[in-house]
Design an enzyme around this catalytic site. Structure first.
Site, PDB file in Angstrom:
ATOM      1  N   HIS A   1      15.151 -34.692  22.636  1.00 35.18           N
ATOM      2  CA  HIS A   1      14.181 -35.322  23.539  1.00 35.18           C
ATOM      3  C   HIS A   1      13.177 -34.310  24.080  1.00 35.18           C
ATOM      4  O   HIS A   1      11.955 -34.500  23.989  1.00 35.18           O
ATOM      5  CB  HIS A   1      14.946 -35.995  24.692  1.00 35.18           C
ATOM      6  CG  HIS A   1      14.081 -36.541  25.783  1.00 35.18           C
ATOM      7  ND1 HIS A   1      13.466 -37.761  25.713  1.00 35.18           N
ATOM      8  CD2 HIS A   1      13.737 -36.012  26.994  1.00 35.18           C
ATOM      9  CE1 HIS A   1      12.780 -37.977  26.822  1.00 35.18           C
ATOM     10  NE2 HIS A   1      12.924 -36.933  27.616  1.00 35.18           N
TER      11      HIS A   1
ATOM     12  N   HIS B   1       6.041 -38.760  23.662  1.00 37.95           N
ATOM     13  CA  HIS B   1       7.402 -38.620  23.125  1.00 37.95           C
ATOM     14  C   HIS B   1       7.883 -39.931  22.521  1.00 37.95           C
ATOM     15  O   HIS B   1       8.424 -39.980  21.412  1.00 37.95           O
ATOM     16  CB  HIS B   1       8.381 -38.182  24.213  1.00 37.95           C
ATOM     17  CG  HIS B   1       9.820 -38.468  23.871  1.00 37.95           C
ATOM     18  ND1 HIS B   1      10.394 -39.708  24.093  1.00 37.95           N
ATOM     19  CD2 HIS B   1      10.772 -37.719  23.282  1.00 37.95           C
ATOM     20  CE1 HIS B   1      11.647 -39.693  23.666  1.00 37.95           C
ATOM     21  NE2 HIS B   1      11.899 -38.504  23.174  1.00 37.95           N
TER      22      HIS B   1
ATOM     23  N   ASP C   1      11.721 -30.683  28.405  1.00 43.24           N
ATOM     24  CA  ASP C   1      11.635 -31.903  29.204  1.00 43.24           C
ATOM     25  C   ASP C   1      11.093 -31.579  30.591  1.00 43.24           C
ATOM     26  O   ASP C   1      10.210 -32.268  31.116  1.00 43.24           O
ATOM     27  CB  ASP C   1      13.031 -32.528  29.300  1.00 43.24           C
ATOM     28  CG  ASP C   1      13.003 -33.966  29.790  1.00 43.24           C
ATOM     29  OD1 ASP C   1      11.956 -34.631  29.666  1.00 43.24           O
ATOM     30  OD2 ASP C   1      14.047 -34.446  30.280  1.00 43.24           O
TER      31      ASP C   1
ATOM     32  N   HIS D   1       5.576 -38.148  28.283  1.00 44.13           N
ATOM     33  CA  HIS D   1       6.738 -38.955  27.892  1.00 44.13           C
ATOM     34  C   HIS D   1       6.333 -40.160  27.048  1.00 44.13           C
ATOM     35  O   HIS D   1       7.099 -40.596  26.191  1.00 44.13           O
ATOM     36  CB  HIS D   1       7.534 -39.385  29.134  1.00 44.13           C
ATOM     37  CG  HIS D   1       8.555 -38.367  29.540  1.00 44.13           C
ATOM     38  ND1 HIS D   1       8.233 -37.245  30.248  1.00 44.13           N
ATOM     39  CD2 HIS D   1       9.901 -38.290  29.296  1.00 44.13           C
ATOM     40  CE1 HIS D   1       9.333 -36.518  30.447  1.00 44.13           C
ATOM     41  NE2 HIS D   1      10.349 -37.128  29.872  1.00 44.13           N
TER      42      HIS D   1
END
Length: 360
Positions: A271, A257, A171, A254
């Protein structure tokens, strides 16, 4: 556009910090409502209850059901209102913490965030990621302010599975590259303005810390111990990445993602594991220097982050499904539109396939 930087009011990090939670929280109220999942409850309940008792405060501990969804937030708000709670506490991983922030926001109460893992940069941020009860991305919930306090007990975090710390590195890996893209495009950050030099510096320091200490930290937590490298990576995963992404901006990684949540084969991934691959896709999308891509690939390989779709559980490439991922990544309002050039689903699809091949 004004430059804006935002952060939690107080960030506390240290070995055994959880034992002081009663003293820290007492500045906000004396009717705390705390949530944690079953596992974290068993891990922390005695320490938390003892700390509050030492400060003559009774704490209510309630089990979180595992998904940061609208129904779960509403259920816990009802329970907190029944006891007239005056401060909300979230103890655990990213979804628990996001749920606590949402409860506090709708209840107009202060919130104290207590991560037991360093797997995301969610703890310090003024936002929550809301999912459907089935686990698909639903929406970002934006708050007017950051958490009132974040408490990081490094002794607990060091004993969590190494995969969680590594996911946090995944992340955090996106922080500098998304910040750089956002700065180039001139789009507003999550904080609502242009990035400050200090936020940009924190984002870059985050990336530099990962390269310097990531593998050393992984080895240490595999042995269940905390070292200086672990302390540095916990700060990078949580504080540097948190301030870095929020006050410097999100971009492609992101959004990709979020698109990957459409793939059922990827639902088992954390995540940060999906964000790490999203970072590679963003680098391909912006045609980053090959040397830079190789550095990121080398880092991912060294700590065990996935670098291709097969490593993420996708056995056979289905172009139709991958195009759905690309389309979801480019949905209206997605952060991929903070990239410094127009992005289409076709471009993302091409970048996904290229990143997958490079990552093998």
């Amino acid at each position: 556009m004004d430059k804006i930087i935002i952060s939690p009011s107080k960030y506390i990090q240290g070995e055994g910090a959880l034992a002081n939670i009663g003293k820290y929280v007492s500045t906000f109220g004396n009717k705390p409502f705390a949530i944690a999942d079953n596992f974290v409850m068993g891990l922390t309940q005695d320490t938390v209850s003892t700390s509050f008792a030492a400060n003559d405060i009774a704490v209510r501990l309630e089990c979180f059901n595992g998904e940061c969804s609208r129904p779960e937030v509403e259920r816990l708000i009802t329970l907190s209102k029944e006891m007239n709670a005056d401060v909300i506490i979230g103890i655990g991983g990213g979804k628990t913490l996001d749920t606590a922030k949402a409860i506090a926001f709708y209840s107009k109460l202060p919130v104290v965030i207590v991560p037991t893992i360093a797997s995301t940069d969610a703890p310090t941020s003024a936002l929550a990621v809301i999912y459907t009860p089935e686990g698909e991305f639903s929406e970002y919930l934006m708050f007017p302010s950051n958490p009132n306090m974040v408490i990081m007990d490094t002794a607990i975090i060091a004993k969590a599975p190494a995969r969680l710390l590594v996911a946090g590195m995944g992340d955090a890996l996106s922080t500098w590259f998304e910040a750089r893209a956002n700065m180039t495009s001139g789009k507003p950050t999550m904080a609502g303005g242009a990035p400050t030099r200090s936020a940009q510096a924190l984002a870059k320091l985050c990336y530099e810390t990962l390269l310097a200490d990531g593998l050393k930290a992984k080895v240490a937590v595999e042995m269940g111990v905390s070292t200086k490298a672990v302390e540095n990576i916990i700060e990078a995963n949580t504080y540097l990445s948190g301030i870095g992404f929020e006050s410097s901006g999100l971009a492609g990684a992101h959004a990709i993602h979020n698109g990957l949540t459409k793939l059922e084969e990827c639902h088992h991934l954390l995540h940060g594991e999906k964000v790490a691959f999203g970072t590679l896709v963003q680098l391909v999308l912006e045609n980053a220097d090959y040397e830079e891509i190789q550095t990121v690939l080398g880092f991912c390989h060294s700590v065990g982050l996935p670098t291709n779709l097969h490593a993420m559980g996708v056995k056979e490439l289905d172009n139709e499904k991958l195009m759905e991922v690309a389309k979801a990544s480019c949905a209206e309002g997605e952060t991929i539109h903070n990239m410094p050039f127009p992005v289409t689903a076709e471009k993302v699809f091409a970048a996904i396939l290229t990143a997958h091949q490079l990552g093998q």
